[in-house]
Write an enzyme that holds these catalytic residues in place. Structure first.
Site, short mmCIF file in Angstrom:
data_model
loop_
_atom_site.label_atom_id
_atom_site.label_comp_id
_atom_site.label_asym_id
_atom_site.label_seq_id
_atom_site.Cartn_x
_atom_site.Cartn_y
_atom_site.Cartn_z
N GLU A 16 0.82 -1.23 0.00
CA GLU A 16 0.00 0.00 0.00
C GLU A 16 0.85 1.27 0.00
OE1 GLU A 16 -3.39 0.17 2.57
OE2 GLU A 16 -4.20 -1.69 1.77
C1 LIG Z 1 3.28 -9.50 0.41
C2 LIG Z 1 2.88 -8.51 -0.65
C3 LIG Z 1 1.55 -8.38 -0.98
C4 LIG Z 1 1.17 -7.52 -2.01
N1 LIG Z 1 -0.14 -7.49 -2.43
C5 LIG Z 1 -0.45 -6.79 -3.56
C6 LIG Z 1 -1.76 -6.88 -4.15
O1 LIG Z 1 -2.64 -7.56 -3.63
N2 LIG Z 1 -1.99 -6.20 -5.30
C7 LIG Z 1 -1.04 -5.43 -5.88
O2 LIG Z 1 -1.30 -4.87 -6.93
N3 LIG Z 1 0.20 -5.31 -5.38
C8 LIG Z 1 0.51 -5.97 -4.22
N4 LIG Z 1 1.78 -5.87 -3.68
C9 LIG Z 1 2.75 -5.01 -4.32
C10 LIG Z 1 3.16 -3.80 -3.48
O3 LIG Z 1 2.18 -2.82 -3.57
C11 LIG Z 1 4.51 -3.37 -4.04
O4 LIG Z 1 5.44 -4.29 -3.52
C12 LIG Z 1 4.88 -1.98 -3.68
O5 LIG Z 1 4.10 -1.12 -4.42
C13 LIG Z 1 6.35 -1.67 -3.93
O6 LIG Z 1 6.79 -2.12 -5.16
P1 LIG Z 1 8.14 -3.00 -5.26
O7 LIG Z 1 8.05 -4.06 -4.23
O8 LIG Z 1 8.31 -3.40 -6.66
O9 LIG Z 1 9.28 -2.04 -4.81
P2 LIG Z 1 10.02 -0.94 -5.72
O10 LIG Z 1 9.02 -0.08 -6.38
O11 LIG Z 1 11.06 -1.60 -6.54
O12 LIG Z 1 10.70 -0.06 -4.60
C14 LIG Z 1 11.93 -0.43 -3.97
C15 LIG Z 1 12.28 0.65 -2.97
O13 LIG Z 1 12.44 1.89 -3.61
C16 LIG Z 1 11.64 2.87 -2.97
N5 LIG Z 1 11.23 3.86 -3.98
C17 LIG Z 1 10.64 3.66 -5.16
N6 LIG Z 1 10.44 4.83 -5.78
C18 LIG Z 1 10.90 5.79 -4.97
C19 LIG Z 1 10.97 7.20 -5.01
N7 LIG Z 1 10.51 7.91 -6.03
N8 LIG Z 1 11.53 7.84 -3.98
C20 LIG Z 1 12.01 7.17 -2.92
N9 LIG Z 1 11.96 5.86 -2.82
C21 LIG Z 1 11.42 5.16 -3.82
C22 LIG Z 1 10.50 2.12 -2.36
O14 LIG Z 1 9.96 2.83 -1.26
C23 LIG Z 1 11.18 0.84 -1.92
O15 LIG Z 1 11.77 1.04 -0.68
C24 LIG Z 1 2.16 -6.73 -2.64
C25 LIG Z 1 3.49 -6.82 -2.26
C26 LIG Z 1 3.86 -7.70 -1.28
C27 LIG Z 1 5.31 -7.81 -0.94
#
Ligand SMILES: Cc1cc2nc3c(=O)[nH]c(=O)nc-3n(C[C@H](O)[C@H](O)[C@H](O)COP(=O)(O)OP(=O)(O)OC[C@H]3O[C@@H](n4cnc5c(N)ncnc54)[C@H](O)[C@@H]3O)c2cc1C
Length: 757
Positions: free
Chosen positions: A437
């Protein structure tokens, strides 16, 4: 007026127009989502604390309370979290059936569709209680009730879609999931590569206009078992069937997962917390146009739907789970610190333990204070997007702090996994709360202040809208009004900040008849200083502030602290100002001032426009930025709150699951041990004073009675039960086949040797 506009405003308008950073459509939607509440006041330096204090506290309706006491407690008793993660790797079928039968998946769906029609408060309380017993069950319940097909359908679905889907979602005939994230698009969700193309295709034997989809989502909670997928994708119409151009934007459709071409079933393992989560994909999946959520009218509105739903949803699911974890940590760790002895004394008497224990006590009070206040706002019809982001990030951050402190205090006891470990599974799930989220780093660095500065600021949005207006004449007129309003506001705030700064906050306004008047005044002082600094940062950095995330994050921290601290003081008022809570509130405020002070210093030291930093320091902090911290005495006092049974300890950790209806439950064992140990304390003291450690010797010396010896023995037995950790026989680690071999031959080396012969 026209002189001002022509001679003064126009050059500024021209300059500002050229300096205005480009705001993408998705950013604009995110900024516009939700509503502004007390955050608006904080940005003006004049928050209406009185309205906050007067806000009635949240209450459950009798039927909601009955649900919490009945089915929710029953569910907690049914789930054995250790078994779920270690053996079954899923909730057992009877739990899935119970969740459906009791309509846990339909909490937010109105009664007319067969749902429970719960308030936001009830929804949160349910998630909170389940979370305290099972993260797996909590996440399973959370998803259909938060950002998912049900929530989106309620707000944007067509009547026909609502009539079909909502009753089926409410009674659990359908299990939903929502697919937004894909490999390319995590935090930058709008960068998704999942596409839909408008075209003719076959559906139920007829040729219809529809969408051909190609998607590969990952991390999707409930995807492996979902019967309906809410899918976000980018829609294109290259042949212009709809007459609206080629790129139609992000769109959401509801797709039964049995639709030809949808691939589901594989599972991710999120930190060994075995809720259902996995990838879901589809190649050449054809769907009719009326599967678009909200029908044709809502094509291209997917992003608005998501950010609007998040504006409220982020204040519920993760903050509720965080409140539960914080309460569990407080209860378990306080008890453990009292019953675990080393060097002949309870470890909770060591100051080294008292410090982290006090943090745990502060967090449990504050997270719940802010959760309840935000829920009251939601139930009153607000959808405060910025405050929801604050809640999501800071409730999960504080939960993480509580769990880390808990692990440190428990030592090996919490590290060794097994049913005797009351807190280890919560620890493992922390990064999930931090990431989902809206990952916290992004939320803290970019969204809280970034969105707040535009949305909650009294003039910024109007100025931006005026600058973006293509009708330059109209734009200039609107800008003239907003800009000079802004200037007048800044001048007033400068005077206000000066007055409050130079008097050390003595003249800041406070609500009528409250306790802790000086703290309310301090918050008013900090709010004015924040409003000044925010204005200066925006003025001197403009759009570049977006890239200066470290500054934005610190400004966001100040805004967040102000909200969380006001919520803390509000809770104290709402609960009738219990005297016993005074040290706790004082402790939280001191810690908050410390964090705010460091954030102010961080911004002031790094603001590129040095004149702006000097001005702020001179006006707001003429005697230096205060960075107070709770005294050691206060810290000791706060830590002691959690170490003995009391109505205060019960109130701080109210409504979490304590093992009702279970015989073996680690938290229950802790409670029993704490009760027995504190009850025999007078006997133990008598023996200490007589320098007798052995109860038998004390009995022989006539110092204690036989009954007292029994009570001492019962207390010791309870402590032994808690201090014990799990150890598993070797066969517990065998795979299924090896386990069968073990059953036949307990020493597999024999079988292996035989096989070798
Ligand atoms: C257990 C689990 C359940 C989930 N359930 C769902 C679901 O039901 N439906 C769904 O659609 N998604 C779901 N997600 C996805 C979740 O919303 C994403 O994991 C989340 O949006 C972050 O994306 P990412 O993990 O690819 O991290 P990334 O986007 O790769 O981010 C990596 C790091 O970079 C940071 N970052 C990225 N951009 C910036 C910026 N501009 N400035 C500073 N920091 C930044 C982030 O904060 C993070 O710390 C789930 C994820 C998990 C792990």
């Amino acid at each position: 007026m026209s002189f001002r506009k022509e001679k003064l405003t126009k050059p500024i308008y021209r300059w500002a127009k050229s300096a205005l950073p480009a705001v993408s459509a998705t950013e604009r939607d995110a900024i516009d989502a939700g509503t502004v509440w007390i955050d608006g006041g904080i940005f003006t330096g004049t928050p209406d604390w009185q309205a906050l204090v007067d806000m009635p506290p949240v209450r459950l309706r009798p039927e909601e309370q009955a649900f919490l006491d009945g089915p929710v407690t029953e569910l907690c008793a049914m789930v054995d979290e250790w078994r779920v993660v270690w053996e079954d790797r899923d909730l057992p079928p009877e739990v899935w059936a119970f969740l459906r039968a009791k309509r846990f998946f339909g909490m937010v769906i109105p009664k007319r569709y067969g749902g429970l029609g719960f308030s936001n408060t009830a929804h949160s309380e349910v998630v909170r209680k389940i979370s305290s017993s099972s993260v797996v069950a909590a996440v399973t319940v959370m998803v259909p009730n938060s950002l998912g097909p049900g929530e989106l359908m309620l707000h944007w679905g067509t009547e026909a879609q609502k009539d079909f889907w909502l009753p089926r979602l409410a009674d659990g005939r359908e299990i939903p999931c929502f697919g937004l994230t894909s490999a390319e698009a995590g935090s930058d969700a709008a960068a998704m590569t999942d596409t839909g193309t408008v075209c003719l295709g076959e559906h139920e034997g007829r040729e219809v206009l529809g969408i051909r989809l190609s998607f590969a989502k990952r991390y999707i909670t409930l995807a492996p078992v979902a019967t309906v997928l809410g899918l976000a994708f980018k829609l294109r119409d290259p042949e212009n069937h709809l007459g609206r151009g080629v790129d139609l934007g992000i769109t959401v459709a509801l797709i039964p997962t049995k639709t030809l071409g949808v691939v589901q079933g594989a599972r991710h393992i999120p930190q060994m917390t075995f809720f259902q989560n996995g990838p879901i994909s589809g190649e050449d999946v054809f769907i009719p146009l009326d599967w678009v959520l909200g029908g044709e009218a809502q094509i291209g509105k997917g992003w608005t739907m998501l950010v609007t739903a998040l504006a409220a949803g982020r204040a519920i699911s993760l903050p509720s789970q965080s409140a539960a974890s914080a309460a569990l940590c407080a209860r378990a760790t306080g008890a453990y610190a009292r019953i675990r002895t080393q060097f002949g004394v309870p470890i909770g008497l060591f100051e080294g333990i008292q410090q982290p224990l006090a943090d745990i006590a502060g967090n449990v009070y504050q997270i719940d204070a802010a959760r309840r206040l935000t829920l009251a706002a939601l139930d009153a019809g607000h959808r405060p997007a910025v405050l929801s982001a604050i809640m999501k990030a800071h409730a999960t951050y504080r939960m993480r702090e509580s769990i880390e402190r808990t692990m440190d205090i428990h030592g090996g006891k919490a590290i060794i996994d097994g049913p005797k470990n009351a807190v280890g599974l919560q620890y493992r799930s922390v990064p999930i709360g931090i990431t989902v989220e809206g990952a916290n780093i992004l939320t803290r660095s970019l969204m809280i202040f970034g969105q707040g500065a535009i949305r909650a600021h009294p003039f910024m949005l109007e100025e931006m809208r005026a600058l973006a207006d293509e009708d330059r004449k109209r734009g200039l007129t609107a800008f003239d009004e907003a800009f000079w309003g802004h200037v007048a506001h800044s001048a007033k705030n400068l005077a206000r900040t000066w007055l409050r700064g130079w008097t050390g906050g003595l003249v800041g306004p406070a609500p009528e008849g409250v306790s802790f008047v000086r703290h309310w005044r301090q918050l008013s002082r900090y709010s004015a200083a924040f409003a000044l600094l925010a204005d200066l940062a925006l003025l001197t950095l403009g759009g570049a502030l977006k890239r200066r995330e470290m500054l934005s994050a610190r400004l966001g921290d100040i805004l967040s602290e102000l909200y969380l601290l006001a919520a803390t003081l509000k809770r104290f008022e709402s609960e009738g100002r219990p005297e016993v809570d005074r040290p706790l509130v004082e402790f939280i405020l001191q810690k908050g001032y410390n964090r705010m002070g460091l954030a102010f210093i961080g911004v002031l030291d790094n603001l590129p426009a040095r004149w702006a930093a000097v001005l702020t320091r001179t006006v707001a902090f003429p005697f230096g930025v205060p960075v107070p911290a709770p005294s050691d005495e206060l810290t000791r006092e706060v830590a002691s709150i959690l170490m003995a049974p009391s109505s205060q300890r019960d109130r701080l950790t109210a409504d979490i699951y304590l093992g009702e209806g279970k015989t073996d439950y680690a938290l229950k064992d802790l409670e029993i041990a704490l009760e027995r140990v504190t009850a025999v304390e007078p006997i133990a003291r008598r023996m200490r004073e007589a320098k007798l450690r052995d109860p038998e010797a004390a009995l022989a010396a006539g110092l204690i009675t036989a009954g007292e010896r029994e009570r001492l023995a019962a207390a010791k037995a309870a402590v032994d039960t808690v201090v014990a950790v799990d150890a598993f026989p070797p066969e517990a680690f065998a795979g299924r086949e090896r386990a069968a071999a073990f059953a036949e031959d307990p020493d597999p080396r024999d079988a292996e040797a035989e096989a070798a012969e």
